[in-house]
Scaffold this motif. Sequence first.
Motif, PDB file in Angstrom:
ATOM      1  N   ARG A 496       4.211  -6.754  13.764  1.00 46.35           N
ATOM      2  CA  ARG A 496       4.930  -6.172  12.624  1.00 46.35           C
ATOM      3  C   ARG A 496       4.750  -7.036  11.383  1.00 46.35           C
ATOM      4  N   TRP A 497       4.852  -8.351  11.575  1.00 44.85           N
ATOM      5  CA  TRP A 497       4.668  -9.265  10.433  1.00 44.85           C
ATOM      6  C   TRP A 497       3.258  -9.155   9.884  1.00 44.85           C
ATOM      7  N   ARG A 498       2.259  -9.097  10.763  1.00 43.81           N
ATOM      8  CA  ARG A 498       0.888  -8.964  10.312  1.00 43.81           C
ATOM      9  C   ARG A 498       0.669  -7.644   9.573  1.00 43.81           C
ATOM     10  N   HIS A 499       1.320  -6.603  10.082  1.00 41.12           N
ATOM     11  CA  HIS A 499       1.170  -5.302   9.444  1.00 41.12           C
ATOM     12  C   HIS A 499       1.740  -5.339   8.022  1.00 41.12           C
ATOM     13  N   ARG A 500       2.895  -5.990   7.868  1.00 40.35           N
ATOM     14  CA  ARG A 500       3.505  -6.064   6.540  1.00 40.35           C
ATOM     15  C   ARG A 500       2.636  -6.851   5.579  1.00 40.35           C
ATOM     16  N   THR A 501       2.116  -8.010   6.040  1.00 38.93           N
ATOM     17  CA  THR A 501       1.298  -8.831   5.150  1.00 38.93           C
ATOM     18  C   THR A 501      -0.042  -8.161   4.855  1.00 38.93           C
ATOM     19  N   SER A 503      -0.489  -4.869   4.769  1.00 43.14           N
ATOM     20  CA  SER A 503      -0.211  -3.757   3.863  1.00 43.14           C
ATOM     21  C   SER A 503      -0.029  -4.228   2.438  1.00 43.14           C
ATOM     22  N   SER A 504       0.504  -5.448   2.276  1.00 42.64           N
ATOM     23  CA  SER A 504       0.716  -5.979   0.923  1.00 42.64           C
ATOM     24  C   SER A 504      -0.528  -6.647   0.362  1.00 42.64           C
TER      25      SER A 504
END
Length: 513
Positions: A496-501, A503-504
Amino acid sequence: MSTQSTAGFDDARTTDHPSRSDGFVRGASGLIGGPLGDHAVALDRPAGRERQFWTAARIVLALACLTLALHWVQKSPCQDGAWQNNSQYTRMCYTDVLALYYAEGLNEGKVPYADHPVEYPVLTGYFMGAIGLPVHALGVDDPSINQGQWFYNLNALVLSALAVVTVAVLLNLRRRRPWDAAMFALAPALLLTATVNWDLLSVGLTALGLLAWARSRPNLVGALLAALAGVLIGLGGAAKLWPLFILGPILVLAVRAGRVWAVLLSLLSLITAAATVVVVNLPVAILYPKSWGRFFELNTTRPIDWGTLWYIGRYLDGKISPSAPGDLGPFEWLNAHISTLNWVSYLLFGLACLGVAALALFAPRRPRLAQLAFLVVAAFLIFSKVWSQQFVLWLLPLAVLARPRWGAFLAWQFAEVCYFAAFYGELLGAATSRPVFPEGVFVLAASLRLITVAVLCGFVIRDILRPEHDAVRAIYADDPDGGVLDGTEDAAWYRRWRHRTTSSGHSPEPVTA
């Protein structure tokens, strides 16, 4: 879904050939006709499919035995203990094993720790006594034998067997890359330092511990293997301290994987390793506390030793910024304030460990265990105030597992050979009070050793950050040394953290096992 990447995978791809996959070996193979041909496959076939005796694994084991036999020959001028005219230095055959038979009182039947303090961790002292006391008893019954020579040769036999065991472990861990183990078997550092001290005891135990961890799985048998891994690594740590550093990468990788079994088994290994260290040390610590504390006392009070980063700094103190008479350069000042030197060394090593942990958590793909283990042990040596010639043996198997590329490896080994020769020149100069060569020659050799280890660390870090360069993952799907971690996806929180970073736009798309 979690999968074990190496299960049933051996038949999916052919065995790796360094003359095809390794740029350095491919180039060097041109001297003998070029890379291995398509029809030269007999060495790759499993024993059940091919009756030919000389498989790749057996050739590598034979090469290891040859290297160790040559090492014994190289040390043979010193075996009788009659070191006249500094022959132990001029012939570069000095070994602590023989010298300490007398220095530690084993030739008088003194029991390690009980009758004489020992400068090494407890399991090494046990090992010395287990061989030395029977040799002394035999010498009492038969005064004609050379006790020191018997003691050295028996130690050399056991330590060489442990080196062969280490090669066998490397072959087991790299079934599809058997020639990787030849890097250890043919290493010049093994040829020159195998029995300088008892370091191969810790190397062999740690190799077996890594093998046990590599076989751990999320079941009861896997838990027993993880516990066995902890015991073996703990025994290695009771012989020399460095194997305990490997437990940190295991735990960090388990946290990133986030699987309950992975975390539990890593904690189990950590607990059993700690318990093993306590069980081995406790009898001596209780019965002979002063003798037990000798190892820690020496390491606390020892000044800057030859060949270290700090030694190089002391030399440069007077070259780069000459001080007025009575003034001390920064490294010379640290040598005069050993407690501060200790804390600076511990701090730098601690920061390096934090850096390795951050690399493990934030790399685009979960690193392999051997990569992190190599980085941690290398950092310990780089920042330590003691870097003895035989400590290279600690890094050898980890380097083979972490980055099996011959070019940088051979450059490092060349540097180790240069350091070996320069170190004996320093010893001879100290013994005769006549320098063999200018001090700068030895400092240059020490710097070359330091730089080549740092370069190897850089290549390992590059492979972690850019997994497509990882030679092992070109053959294996994930981490053949990872055990319960092998083939598992990263933890949900991490994804989830990797996905957020991602995506940004702050990091590249993650690669999962």
